[in-house]
Design a protein around this motif. Structure first.
Motif, PDB file in Angstrom:
ATOM      1  N   LEU A   1       0.847  -1.190   0.000  1.00  0.00           N
ATOM      2  CA  LEU A   1       0.000   0.000   0.000  1.00  0.00           C
ATOM      3  C   LEU A   1       0.881   1.239   0.000  1.00  0.00           C
ATOM      4  N   GLU A   2       0.399   2.292  -0.620  1.00  0.00           N
ATOM      5  CA  GLU A   2       1.198   3.520  -0.720  1.00  0.00           C
ATOM      6  C   GLU A   2       1.652   4.046   0.645  1.00  0.00           C
ATOM      7  N   GLY A   3       0.781   3.878   1.629  1.00  0.00           N
ATOM      8  CA  GLY A   3       1.093   4.414   2.963  1.00  0.00           C
ATOM      9  C   GLY A   3       2.305   3.750   3.585  1.00  0.00           C
ATOM     10  N   LYS A   4       2.700   2.608   3.030  1.00  0.00           N
ATOM     11  CA  LYS A   4       3.861   1.882   3.561  1.00  0.00           C
ATOM     12  C   LYS A   4       5.168   2.504   3.041  1.00  0.00           C
ATOM     13  N   PHE A   5       5.146   3.077   1.869  1.00  0.00           N
ATOM     14  CA  PHE A   5       6.427   3.488   1.269  1.00  0.00           C
ATOM     15  C   PHE A   5       6.504   4.961   0.866  1.00  0.00           C
ATOM     16  N   SER A   6       5.462   5.746   1.095  1.00  0.00           N
ATOM     17  CA  SER A   6       5.449   7.070   0.461  1.00  0.00           C
ATOM     18  C   SER A   6       6.612   7.964   0.898  1.00  0.00           C
ATOM     19  N   ASN A   7       7.043   7.866   2.162  1.00  0.00           N
ATOM     20  CA  ASN A   7       8.189   8.693   2.583  1.00  0.00           C
ATOM     21  C   ASN A   7       9.464   8.274   1.850  1.00  0.00           C
TER      22      ASN A   7
ATOM     23  N   LEU B   1       9.627   6.746  -1.043  1.00  0.00           N
ATOM     24  CA  LEU B   1       9.495   7.081  -2.467  1.00  0.00           C
ATOM     25  C   LEU B   1       9.778   8.564  -2.697  1.00  0.00           C
ATOM     26  N   GLN B   2       9.348   9.374  -1.760  1.00  0.00           N
ATOM     27  CA  GLN B   2       9.626  10.811  -1.855  1.00  0.00           C
ATOM     28  C   GLN B   2      11.141  11.050  -1.858  1.00  0.00           C
TER      29      GLN B   2
ATOM     30  N   GLY C   1       5.539   8.742 -10.473  1.00  0.00           N
ATOM     31  CA  GLY C   1       4.125   8.769 -10.105  1.00  0.00           C
ATOM     32  C   GLY C   1       3.767   7.486  -9.383  1.00  0.00           C
ATOM     33  N   SER C   2       2.857   7.580  -8.420  1.00  0.00           N
ATOM     34  CA  SER C   2       2.431   6.398  -7.677  1.00  0.00           C
ATOM     35  C   SER C   2       0.930   6.242  -7.825  1.00  0.00           C
ATOM     36  N   TYR C   3       0.491   5.068  -8.257  1.00  0.00           N
ATOM     37  CA  TYR C   3      -0.932   4.850  -8.538  1.00  0.00           C
ATOM     38  C   TYR C   3      -1.438   3.628  -7.803  1.00  0.00           C
ATOM     39  N   PRO C   4      -2.273   3.862  -6.797  1.00  0.00           N
ATOM     40  CA  PRO C   4      -2.777   2.743  -5.991  1.00  0.00           C
ATOM     41  C   PRO C   4      -3.635   1.800  -6.837  1.00  0.00           C
ATOM     42  N   ARG C   5      -3.664   0.554  -6.447  1.00  0.00           N
ATOM     43  CA  ARG C   5      -4.469  -0.464  -7.133  1.00  0.00           C
ATOM     44  C   ARG C   5      -5.392  -1.126  -6.119  1.00  0.00           C
ATOM     45  N   TYR C   6      -6.595  -1.401  -6.555  1.00  0.00           N
ATOM     46  CA  TYR C   6      -7.530  -2.118  -5.682  1.00  0.00           C
ATOM     47  C   TYR C   6      -8.006  -3.405  -6.319  1.00  0.00           C
TER      48      TYR C   6
ATOM     49  N   ASP D   1       3.334  12.761  -5.007  1.00  0.00           N
ATOM     50  CA  ASP D   1       2.630  13.351  -6.154  1.00  0.00           C
ATOM     51  C   ASP D   1       1.152  13.609  -5.850  1.00  0.00           C
TER      52      ASP D   1
ATOM     53  N   ASN E   1       3.107   8.559   7.018  1.00  0.00           N
ATOM     54  CA  ASN E   1       2.654   8.628   5.625  1.00  0.00           C
ATOM     55  C   ASN E   1       1.133   8.758   5.569  1.00  0.00           C
ATOM     56  N   ARG E   2       0.478   7.911   6.355  1.00  0.00           N
ATOM     57  CA  ARG E   2      -0.987   7.918   6.326  1.00  0.00           C
ATOM     58  C   ARG E   2      -1.549   9.170   6.995  1.00  0.00           C
TER      59      ARG E   2
END
Lengths: 243, 243
Positions: free
Chosen positions: A177-183, A185-186, A198-203, B75, B111-112
Motif C-alpha cells: 500500500l502507498e502508505g507503507k512506502f510514500s516517505n 518514495l519521496q 508517479g504512484s498509482y494505488p491499485r484495488y 505526487d 505517511n498515512r
C-alpha cells in the motif's frame, strides 16, 4: 521543450453519452514523439467556450489539437469558432471543395459544401476514411471527433510536428500500500530529479501500487526503477509482473 | 441554472497510461440531477496548474469536482494546492485523523497521517472502501482518482447538491449520412429552441447518424424527436433500433 494541449468540443462527452477515446490515443503518440501533453479541456459546442479555450491554449503551448465539430450539421461549429478566434474570415477552401466534390460526386450538396468552409489561411489535414478534411491554423490542428478518423488525421499530420527527445517510461507494480512506502518514495524522487515518479494505488484484482518513472534519459529512468525495486524488497514487498 | 465543472489532476491520463473513466460517471449522474456539466479540465500534478484551473472554474460554475491526488505519496498534492488556491492553511483535520487511525490501527504512520492534512475549514467526503476521506471547500469537492472510490464518494456527497429539473434525452439513429439532412435538422433545431439537438455520425458497425435531443421539458423533447423521425422517413431513410 515542445508542449501540447488537447481541446475536445463535445456536448456528447459532457452529457456522459460518449466515452472519450481520443485523449488516450493522442497522449500516447505525443509521449513517443517527446511532446509534453500538459492539459486537456472538454468544452461545450458553443462559440464562447471554444474561442476562449483555444485562445488560452494556443498562446500557452507549442501545439493545440482539437477534436470534433467539423461535420456538416448545425452543431459543427469548430471552423467558424476558429475563424473568430483567429480574427479571420470563414471562406471556402478550394482544395477542400475539390476533395469533397470528387468524393460525393452527384451527392455533393450545400450541406456537404459547408465542410469546405474554413478559416482564411487554413491548410488541410487529410484523412483517407471520410475524405472530409480537418485543418491547421498556425499551431492549432482541428481534427474529427470519430476516433478512427481522428487517428488517421493525426498520423497524416504527425510528420509536421517538431519533436523532442522521446519520453521513456518504466513501471514497477507491487503489493504494498502507498502508505507503507510514500516517505521512502519521496526520497527517491528527491534523489532523482531528472525523472518524474508517479504512484498509482491499485484495488483490483489485487491491492498494491504501480510506480511509474518517466524521463527522457534511459539511464536516469533505469536508476530510479532499480532504487524503487530495492525499496520494495527492503519493505518485504513483492514485485508483481503484470501481463 | 446549476452548473458544474470537473478538474482531473492526472499525469497518468496526460501520458496516455490511464484511460479516464471518472468524467463519464460524473457526467451521467449530473445529467440525472439537472446539473449542467459545462467543462472538464485535465491538468498536471503541479501546483500552478491545479491552482490556476480551480480558481478559474470555481468562480465560473456552481460546483467543481476534482478527482485524484488525495493519497499519501509525494505526487498527491491536491490538498495543499487547494489550501493555496483558497488562501488558507493546510491543517490536520481531526475527524479525518480519527477515521484513518481507526482504520489503520497499528499500521497508522506518518505517511498515512498526511492524508488527514486538509485546507482549514474543509468538510469531509466519506467513502466506505478505502476510508481515506475526500473533502469539500466551499463549492469544490475533492475526490479520489480510483473510479470505485470516486463513485462511492460522489454518492455520499450527492444529496448535498442543489438540483435542477433533470435533463431528458431522446435519441433516434438512422442510416442516413449527415450531409443528407443537415439543413433540415437545422430547421428543426430552429423550430424547437427549448431543446438542444446534437448529431453524431456513425461509421461502425453501420454508416449513419445518431440524433440526440436534450431538454428539461418532456413534451418539447418528444416533439423534436417526432419531427426528426418524420424528417428521416421523408428522406427515405431507415430508423435503426439500437440494442
Amino acid at each position: 521543450m515542445v508542449t501540447a494541449a488537447i481541446l475536445i468540443t463535445g456536448n456528447e462527452v459532457l452529457s456522459g453519452r460518449t466515452q472519450d477515446k481520443n485523449v488516450q490515443y493522442i497522449a500516447k503518440r505525443l509521449m513517443e514523439m517527446g511532446i509534453g501533453l500538459k492539459e486537456v479541456r472538454i468544452v461545450r459546442d458553443d462559440y464562447g467556450a471554444i474561442i476562449g479555450a483555444v485562445n488560452e491554449l494556443r498562446s500557452s503551448y507549442t501545439y493545440v489539437f482539437t477534436t470534433g465539430g467539423i461535420g456538416p450539421t448545425h452543431d459543427d461549429i469548430t471552423a467558424e469558432a476558429m475563424s473568430r478566434a483567429f480574427g479571420v474570415k470563414l471562406v471556402e477552401n478550394q482544395e477542400a471543395s475539390l476533395i469533397l466534390k470528387d468524393y460525393y460526386q452527384e451527392k455533393f450538396n450545400e450541406n456537404r459544401a459547408r465542410m469546405a468552409m474554413m478559416p482564411e489561411g487554413a491548410t488541410l489535414i487529410y484523412n483517407s476514411i471520410s475524405k472530409a478534411p480537418g485543418f491547421r491554423m498556425e499551431n492549432v490542428f482541428c481534427m474529427a471527433g470519430i476516433p478512427s478518423i481522428m487517428q488517421d488525421m493525426f498520423e497524416s499530420l504527425s510528420h509536421t510536428l517538431e519533436k523532442d527527445a522521446p519520453f521513456i517510461e518504466g513501471c514497477v507494480t507491487c503489493n504494498l500500500l502507498e502508505g507503507k512506502f510514500s516517505n521512502k518514495l519521496q526520497g527517491i524522487q528527491a534523489q532523482n530529479p531528472k525523472v518524474e515518479i508517479g504512484s498509482y494505488p491499485r484495488y483490483e484484482p489485487f491491492v498494491g501500487a504501480s510506480l511509474v518513472v518517466k524521463g527522457t534519459d534511459k539511464t536516469c529512468v533505469d536508476t530510479a526503477i532499480e532504487e524503487i525495486r530495492k525499496m520494495i524488497k527492503d519493505l518485504q514487498g513483492e514485485i508483481i509482473d503484470l501481463p
